[in-house]
Design a protein around this motif. Structure first.
Motif, PDB file in Angstrom:
ATOM      1  N   ARG A 139      -5.056   7.250  -6.797  1.00 20.12           N
ATOM      2  CA  ARG A 139      -6.353   7.715  -7.316  1.00 20.12           C
ATOM      3  C   ARG A 139      -6.271   7.399  -8.694  1.00 20.12           C
ATOM      4  NH1 ARG A 139      -7.656  14.196  -6.545  1.00 20.12           N
ATOM      5  NH2 ARG A 139      -5.558  14.915  -7.007  1.00 20.12           N
ATOM      6  N   PRO A 140      -7.235   7.433  -9.225  1.00 22.51           N
ATOM      7  CA  PRO A 140      -7.591   7.554 -10.805  1.00 22.51           C
ATOM      8  C   PRO A 140      -7.242   8.822 -11.338  1.00 22.51           C
ATOM      9  CG  PRO A 140      -9.194   6.162  -9.791  1.00 22.51           C
ATOM     10  CD  PRO A 140      -8.844   6.955  -8.806  1.00 22.51           C
ATOM     11  N   ASP A 141      -6.791   9.108 -12.531  1.00 21.55           N
ATOM     12  CA  ASP A 141      -6.549  10.319 -13.028  1.00 21.55           C
ATOM     13  C   ASP A 141      -7.543  10.518 -14.390  1.00 21.55           C
ATOM     14  OD1 ASP A 141      -5.761  12.458 -14.562  1.00 21.55           O
ATOM     15  OD2 ASP A 141      -3.717  12.293 -14.377  1.00 21.55           O
ATOM     16  N   SER A 168      -5.286   2.061  -5.610  1.00 21.23           N
ATOM     17  CA  SER A 168      -6.170   2.375  -4.562  1.00 21.23           C
ATOM     18  C   SER A 168      -7.397   3.499  -5.278  1.00 21.23           C
ATOM     19  CB  SER A 168      -5.268   3.421  -3.606  1.00 21.23           C
ATOM     20  OG  SER A 168      -6.182   3.590  -2.237  1.00 21.23           O
ATOM     21  N   ASN A 169      -8.587   3.162  -4.537  1.00 19.66           N
ATOM     22  CA  ASN A 169      -9.504   4.142  -4.745  1.00 19.66           C
ATOM     23  C   ASN A 169     -10.100   4.113  -6.159  1.00 19.66           C
ATOM     24  OD1 ASN A 169      -9.813   5.502  -2.286  1.00 19.66           O
ATOM     25  ND2 ASN A 169      -7.827   6.416  -2.874  1.00 19.66           N
ATOM     26  N   GLN A 174     -12.851   0.650 -13.509  1.00 21.83           N
ATOM     27  CA  GLN A 174     -11.386   0.963 -13.816  1.00 21.83           C
ATOM     28  C   GLN A 174     -10.348   0.010 -13.419  1.00 21.83           C
ATOM     29  OE1 GLN A 174     -12.112   4.308 -11.198  1.00 21.83           O
ATOM     30  NE2 GLN A 174     -12.116   6.046 -13.156  1.00 21.83           N
ATOM     31  N   THR A 175     -10.722  -0.672 -12.348  1.00 22.33           N
ATOM     32  CA  THR A 175      -9.880  -1.520 -12.011  1.00 22.33           C
ATOM     33  C   THR A 175      -9.645  -2.790 -12.961  1.00 22.33           C
ATOM     34  OG1 THR A 175     -10.508  -1.218  -9.781  1.00 22.33           O
ATOM     35  CG2 THR A 175      -9.631  -3.559 -10.064  1.00 22.33           C
ATOM     36  N   ARG A 176     -11.009  -3.221 -13.345  1.00 17.30           N
ATOM     37  CA  ARG A 176     -10.723  -4.312 -14.455  1.00 17.30           C
ATOM     38  C   ARG A 176      -9.913  -3.923 -15.447  1.00 17.30           C
ATOM     39  NH1 ARG A 176     -14.561  -8.359 -14.809  1.00 17.30           N
ATOM     40  NH2 ARG A 176     -16.052  -7.073 -13.775  1.00 17.30           N
ATOM     41  N   GLN A 193      -6.413  -1.147  -2.646  1.00 19.47           N
ATOM     42  CA  GLN A 193      -6.724  -0.370  -1.478  1.00 19.47           C
ATOM     43  C   GLN A 193      -7.929   0.484  -1.514  1.00 19.47           C
ATOM     44  OE1 GLN A 193      -4.386   2.366   1.707  1.00 19.47           O
ATOM     45  NE2 GLN A 193      -3.125   0.581   0.731  1.00 19.47           N
ATOM     46  N   PRO A 194      -9.098  -0.068  -1.151  1.00 20.21           N
ATOM     47  CA  PRO A 194     -10.364   0.975  -0.999  1.00 20.21           C
ATOM     48  C   PRO A 194     -10.487   1.021   0.494  1.00 20.21           C
ATOM     49  CG  PRO A 194     -11.037  -1.294  -1.140  1.00 20.21           C
ATOM     50  CD  PRO A 194      -9.366  -1.407  -0.984  1.00 20.21           C
TER      51      PRO A 194
END
Length: 329
Positions: A139-141, A168-169, A174-176, A193-194
């Motif tokens: 998960r993002p921090d 994941s999540n 954020q992914t980009r 992984q979502p």
């Protein structure tokens, strides 16, 4: 008697390329989030892993905190690997993650380099492995620079502790940005992984587009919407169902009368396709090729067998897709 894998294990499973990588994943993967912890039967878990592999499921998904207690799913899986799968290691894709709370103190959670490297070292010891195939940030921090977290993933690959990395999540932007940083470092993101299901469609609001643009694959968890897209709730909450127990993942108030009506309509539609509702739900998330793999959980072998059989009727007509949307409006 030692385990000997089925000779025709690759005959019927579908394998999809993950993004623009060279790696193919089975359309159905097995997650060990539940039913493989220290409170569960290792022999029952062993039976499920064996049957999954015999059906062509080569990908087994874990995380450092899976159990309960945390870490016990990796310990159980490690014992299964040692007993049955040493000869098949190169036919397996084994993934694990770190990002949620795992141990006390300031270094056992979120996304620092200290936490991610230490956590993977612990995971490898628990499973008895030299490396995992995929290591995810779970998960993002919000408090650690994304550059530090991605640099940790890059370091882990360069150390030979993982072959690929994933997220994941993470939200679309954020992914980009994470993908941009990883590409600059020379370790591109393999997979995201979502959660995704007929009921939970948030990935359609930008994330799938980002994954397409960045060449990243996807493996979706909870494709049965925490079990709602099964036959467990067609007549309300069964006494032995997840919603009837102490689970924090599915609350009784989520099983509304309106939802039950929709589930029954979907179940009728699935029956017309020659499928169970759960099988149609799995086929639905895989439709169109934008999702690489559907990640299932299981408490018994028959659930794994049912999931793999979903691939036998994978096509949807435009009319069927429209009807599903109408039912779930």
């Amino acid at each position: 008697m030692s385990y000997l894998a089925s000779h025709n294990r690759y005959d019927t499973m579908t394998y999809n390329r993950s993004g623009r990588s060279g790696l193919k994943l089975p359309a159905i993967s097995l997650g060990l989030w539940h039913n493989f912890g220290g409170i569960d039967s290792v022999e029952k878990g062993r039976e499920m892993v064996r049957r999954a592999f015999d059906l062509g499921i080569t990908h087994f998904d874990l995380a450092n905190n899976y159990g309960p207690p945390p870490g016990s799913a990796e310990l159980s899986f490690g014992s299964i690997l040692k007993a049955d799968f040493e000869a098949y290691r190169d036919e397996l894709i084994i993934s694990t993650k770190a990002g949620y709370g795992m141990w006390e103190g300031p270094y056992g959670d979120f996304g620092s380099k200290k936490y991610l490297v230490s956590s993977l070292d612990q995971s490898l010891k628990r499973m008895g492995l030299d490396y995992v195939d995929i290591f995810y940030h779970h998960r993002p921090d919000p408090n650690t620079p994304l550059e530090e977290t991605m640099a940790a993933l890059d370091l882990i690959v360069r150390q030979g502790k993982a072959l690929y990395v994933g997220l994941s999540n993470y939200k679309p932007e954020q992914t980009r940005e994470a993908s941009r940083i990883l590409k600059q470092l020379g370790t591109p993101c393999l997979i995201h992984q979502p959660s995704y299901s007929m009921i939970n469609r948030h990935v359609e609001d930008g994330l799938l587009d980002v994954l397409d643009e960045e060449g990243i694959g996807s493996i979706v968890f909870s494709p049965l919407a925490k079990g709602m897209l099964s036959d467990r709730y067609l007549n309300g909450i069964a006494p032995d169902s997840r919603a009837a127990g102490p689970s924090v993942f599915l609350r009784p108030e989520e099983i509304t009368d309106e939802l039950i009506v929709k589930l029954r309509k979907l179940n009728e539609m699935a029956a017309g396709r020659g499928q169970k509702l759960s099988q149609m739900a799995l086929a639905w998330v895989l439709r169109g090729g934008r999702v690489t793999s559907a990640l299932i959980g299981a408490s018994k072998v028959s659930q794994i067998e049912d999931a793999v059989q979903a691939l036998a009727v994978a096509h949807f007509t435009d009319e069927e897709l429209t009807l599903i949307d109408q039912i779930l409006q």
